[in-house]
Design a protein around this motif. Structure first.
Motif, PDB file in Angstrom:
ATOM      1  N   LEU A 127     -13.396   5.966   4.776  1.00 10.27           N
ATOM      2  CA  LEU A 127     -12.045   5.811   4.249  1.00 10.27           C
ATOM      3  C   LEU A 127     -11.025   6.511   5.141  1.00 10.27           C
ATOM      4  O   LEU A 127      -9.905   6.013   5.350  1.00 10.27           O
ATOM      5  CB  LEU A 127     -11.968   6.385   2.827  1.00 10.27           C
ATOM      6  CG  LEU A 127     -12.725   5.621   1.740  1.00 10.27           C
ATOM      7  CD1 LEU A 127     -12.761   6.433   0.446  1.00 10.27           C
ATOM      8  CD2 LEU A 127     -12.079   4.258   1.487  1.00 10.27           C
ATOM      9  N   LEU A 128     -11.416   7.655   5.690  1.00 10.42           N
ATOM     10  CA  LEU A 128     -10.520   8.394   6.574  1.00 10.42           C
ATOM     11  C   LEU A 128     -10.216   7.595   7.835  1.00 10.42           C
ATOM     12  O   LEU A 128      -9.061   7.513   8.277  1.00 10.42           O
ATOM     13  CB  LEU A 128     -11.143   9.739   6.934  1.00 10.42           C
ATOM     14  CG  LEU A 128     -10.357  10.619   7.921  1.00 10.42           C
ATOM     15  CD1 LEU A 128      -8.971  10.936   7.377  1.00 10.42           C
ATOM     16  CD2 LEU A 128     -11.129  11.904   8.208  1.00 10.42           C
ATOM     17  N   ALA A 168      -1.644  11.398  -0.887  1.00 10.29           N
ATOM     18  CA  ALA A 168      -1.530   9.996  -1.277  1.00 10.29           C
ATOM     19  C   ALA A 168      -0.152   9.714  -1.870  1.00 10.29           C
ATOM     20  O   ALA A 168       0.457   8.666  -1.598  1.00 10.29           O
ATOM     21  CB  ALA A 168      -2.632   9.627  -2.270  1.00 10.29           C
ATOM     22  N   LEU A 169       0.363  10.640  -2.652  1.00  6.64           N
ATOM     23  CA  LEU A 169       1.687  10.464  -3.247  1.00  6.64           C
ATOM     24  C   LEU A 169       2.785  10.475  -2.189  1.00  6.64           C
ATOM     25  O   LEU A 169       3.810   9.802  -2.345  1.00  6.64           O
ATOM     26  CB  LEU A 169       1.946  11.551  -4.283  1.00  6.64           C
ATOM     27  CG  LEU A 169       1.147  11.449  -5.585  1.00  6.64           C
ATOM     28  CD1 LEU A 169       1.463  12.636  -6.501  1.00  6.64           C
ATOM     29  CD2 LEU A 169       1.452  10.136  -6.309  1.00  6.64           C
ATOM     30  N   LEU A 224       1.427   1.837   1.911  1.00  8.16           N
ATOM     31  CA  LEU A 224       0.711   1.481   0.687  1.00  8.16           C
ATOM     32  C   LEU A 224      -0.799   1.450   0.916  1.00  8.16           C
ATOM     33  O   LEU A 224      -1.573   1.879   0.057  1.00  8.16           O
ATOM     34  CB  LEU A 224       1.207   0.128   0.157  1.00  8.16           C
ATOM     35  CG  LEU A 224       2.652   0.117  -0.353  1.00  8.16           C
ATOM     36  CD1 LEU A 224       3.038  -1.288  -0.800  1.00  8.16           C
ATOM     37  CD2 LEU A 224       2.844   1.113  -1.491  1.00  8.16           C
ATOM     38  N   VAL A 225      -1.210   0.941   2.068  1.00  6.05           N
ATOM     39  CA  VAL A 225      -2.642   0.936   2.401  1.00  6.05           C
ATOM     40  C   VAL A 225      -3.170   2.362   2.456  1.00  6.05           C
ATOM     41  O   VAL A 225      -4.237   2.686   1.907  1.00  6.05           O
ATOM     42  CB  VAL A 225      -2.875   0.207   3.739  1.00  6.05           C
ATOM     43  CG1 VAL A 225      -4.289   0.475   4.261  1.00  6.05           C
ATOM     44  CG2 VAL A 225      -2.659  -1.294   3.575  1.00  6.05           C
ATOM     45  N   ARG A 226      -2.431   3.247   3.119  1.00  3.42           N
ATOM     46  CA  ARG A 226      -2.880   4.640   3.236  1.00  3.42           C
ATOM     47  C   ARG A 226      -2.853   5.345   1.882  1.00  3.42           C
ATOM     48  O   ARG A 226      -3.704   6.199   1.612  1.00  3.42           O
ATOM     49  CB  ARG A 226      -2.016   5.383   4.256  1.00  3.42           C
ATOM     50  CG  ARG A 226      -2.274   4.923   5.684  1.00  3.42           C
ATOM     51  CD  ARG A 226      -1.546   5.746   6.707  1.00  3.42           C
ATOM     52  NE  ARG A 226      -0.112   5.499   6.695  1.00  3.42           N
ATOM     53  CZ  ARG A 226       0.745   6.102   7.526  1.00  3.42           C
ATOM     54  NH1 ARG A 226       0.303   6.993   8.396  1.00  3.42           N
ATOM     55  NH2 ARG A 226       2.028   5.822   7.489  1.00  3.42           N
ATOM     56  N   MET A 227      -1.899   5.000   1.037  1.00  6.82           N
ATOM     57  CA  MET A 227      -1.857   5.595  -0.297  1.00  6.82           C
ATOM     58  C   MET A 227      -3.141   5.284  -1.064  1.00  6.82           C
ATOM     59  O   MET A 227      -3.756   6.168  -1.682  1.00  6.82           O
ATOM     60  CB  MET A 227      -0.653   5.058  -1.066  1.00  6.82           C
ATOM     61  CG  MET A 227      -0.557   5.564  -2.503  1.00  6.82           C
ATOM     62  SD  MET A 227       0.495   4.536  -3.547  1.00  6.82           S
ATOM     63  CE  MET A 227      -0.535   3.069  -3.715  1.00  6.82           C
ATOM     64  N   VAL A 228      -3.567   4.022  -1.020  1.00  8.19           N
ATOM     65  CA  VAL A 228      -4.772   3.618  -1.742  1.00  8.19           C
ATOM     66  C   VAL A 228      -6.009   4.296  -1.159  1.00  8.19           C
ATOM     67  O   VAL A 228      -6.849   4.849  -1.893  1.00  8.19           O
ATOM     68  CB  VAL A 228      -4.930   2.086  -1.702  1.00  8.19           C
ATOM     69  CG1 VAL A 228      -6.279   1.671  -2.273  1.00  8.19           C
ATOM     70  CG2 VAL A 228      -3.792   1.416  -2.476  1.00  8.19           C
ATOM     71  N   LEU A 229      -6.133   4.293   0.170  1.00  7.38           N
ATOM     72  CA  LEU A 229      -7.328   4.848   0.810  1.00  7.38           C
ATOM     73  C   LEU A 229      -7.431   6.361   0.604  1.00  7.38           C
ATOM     74  O   LEU A 229      -8.507   6.882   0.274  1.00  7.38           O
ATOM     75  CB  LEU A 229      -7.315   4.522   2.303  1.00  7.38           C
ATOM     76  CG  LEU A 229      -7.456   3.032   2.656  1.00  7.38           C
ATOM     77  CD1 LEU A 229      -7.238   2.799   4.149  1.00  7.38           C
ATOM     78  CD2 LEU A 229      -8.837   2.522   2.245  1.00  7.38           C
TER      79      LEU A 229
END
Length: 430
Positions: A120-121, A187-188, A98-103
């Motif tokens: 962000l990366l 992200a998806l 979920l953290v990686r999805m948002v970032l």
């Protein structure tokens, strides 16, 4: 004696009800989440490179951005992998996704400034290590000790095939979708992975009831001391870190192709040869009618065989011959699956996440150091072929030492062996 926990390995029945691991719902879920994430990550790497190059027209900034997709995992592997022992492993995996999805979703926004994009990366990549540690520590719990190596082999084949497909199709898909939309697709994939893990994997308590009370430095130091005090873990780690020699042809693929008179297309063929060999080697080792103990005896010879073909680069092979050498090296490199699986099973359940994180960080570091030193050596010698040949010879010598250490250590017991853990070598020691 350690307290039993919900993540303890279940050795399972001697004869599983089904030889097909995909009949196990939890494994099927973990595999599906892993497979689609690999494809998404490869697409994102290509999309980021295109995006940065479009904005800066600078190969240097493009290469630096690509490096940011791997280097932060080195730091987080040491500092954050222990989260997989402190908290329930399913929770760690879902949270990281979920953290990686948002970032990554923020990175996909059009017009994102490049410094913010880079920040962000880095943050997104920091979440990779605790996710990987939690997944790696959870897999033997899901499969049991008898089927774990087979499951790890399937995951490794999936990883290599995913890289091949990602490198081959990522550029075309990124060109069709555009860089920003490609990042949105990645992200998806994190959202899909989180949903699969949350609803397809059973809830289990944290591996260690006392892990949260332990300071980070003590946890990292304890895992390092555990590895150092067990001759088997030390020698398996040395066998794994030999990847620092084998990765060099990948880092020097472009200059070697130029020296060998190959075109730009030959770089991709060279890059694909070693992963293709690993897929073939994993399949052959999996189908061979040998037991786990026999595969462990083969670790040393295969480690030597993974480096030996590189010595032939001193003969200035053409692109075709080099592809064959890399394919053979890749077949032998499939020993890493057995070495990694044995390392995990020999590690106490409640310390598995941190130990696995340290081991993976070491592999990443050795690969980075190997490529960096190989680049410097090529600049000084003027020949990438000679550099790869020298690396192969040094790798063979180190592999002989590591193989001898593993041969001596294989029949010993570790200081932390206990009824709570499963020692995959115990049955053969008597």
């Amino acid at each position: 004696m350690n307290e039993r926990t919900g993540d303890e390995i279940n050795p399972g029945p001697k004869k599983p009800r089904s030889d097909n691991l995909f009949h196990l719902g939890e494994f099927r879920t973990l595999w599906a989440a892993y497979a689609q994430s690999i494809l998404g990550d490869q697409l994102a790497r290509v999309a980021l490179s295109l995006l940065v190059f479009e904005r800066t027209d600078s190969p240097g900034w493009t290469a630096a951005t690509y490096a940011l997709t791997t280097l932060p995992a080195l730091l987080s592997g040491v500092l954050l992998s222990g989260l997989a022992d402190r908290f329930p492993r399913r929770t760690v995996m879902v949270s990281c996704d979920l953290v990686r999805m948002v970032l990554v979703g923020l990175m996909a926004l059009p017009g994102m400034p490049l410094p913010l994009l880079a920040g962000l990366l880095v943050l997104a990549q920091l979440a990779e290590a605790p996710f990987g540690a939690a997944q790696g520590a959870l897999l033997p719990t899901v499969l049991g000790a008898q089927r774990y190596e087979r499951g790890q082999r399937i995951m490794q084949i999936t990883h290599q095939v995913g890289q091949l497909v990602g490198f081959a199709g990522g550029g075309l898909l990124a060109a069709w979708l555009g860089s920003n939309l490609s990042l949105g697709v990645n992200a998806l994939t994190f959202l899909l992975s989180a949903m699969l893990v949350r609803f397809g994997v059973k809830a289990r308590p944290a591996a260690s009831a006392d892990a949260r009370k332990t300071r980070l430095g003590a946890q990292v130091g304890g895992a390092a001391a555990l590895i150092w005090s067990d001759r088997r873990l030390r020698s398996l780690l040395a066998l794994g870190w030999l990847a620092g020699f084998v990765v060099l042809p990948e880092g020097l693929a472009a200059p070697f192709a130029d020296e060998a008179g190959g075109g730009a297309y030959s770089v991709g063929l060279l890059l694909a040869s070693h992963p293709a060999g690993m897929v073939l080697g994993a399949a052959l080792l999996g189908r061979a009618k040998v037991g786990d103990e026999s595969r462990r005896r083969l670790l040393g010879p295969l480690a030597i065989g993974a480096n030996l073909p590189l010595v032939a680069y001193w003969l200035d092979p053409g692109v075709g011959a080099a592809m064959f050498l890399l394919l053979v090296a890749g077949v032998c490199s499939a020993y890493q699956i057995t070495a990694g699986a044995t390392f995990v099973l020999l590690t106490p359940v409640d310390r598995r996440g941190q130990a696995l994180g340290l081991a993976r960080s070491g592999v990443t570091a050795m690969q980075g150091i190997g490529v960096a030193l190989g680049g410097v050596a090529t600049e000084l010698s003027g020949s990438s072929a000679n550099t790869i040949g020298a690396s192969g010879l040094l790798g063979v010598l180190c592999a002989i030492l590591a193989a001898a250490a593993w041969s001596r250590a294989r029949g010993t017991r570790g200081a932390d062996d206990s009824p709570e853990g499963v020692d995959p070598l115990a049955a053969k020691r008597g």
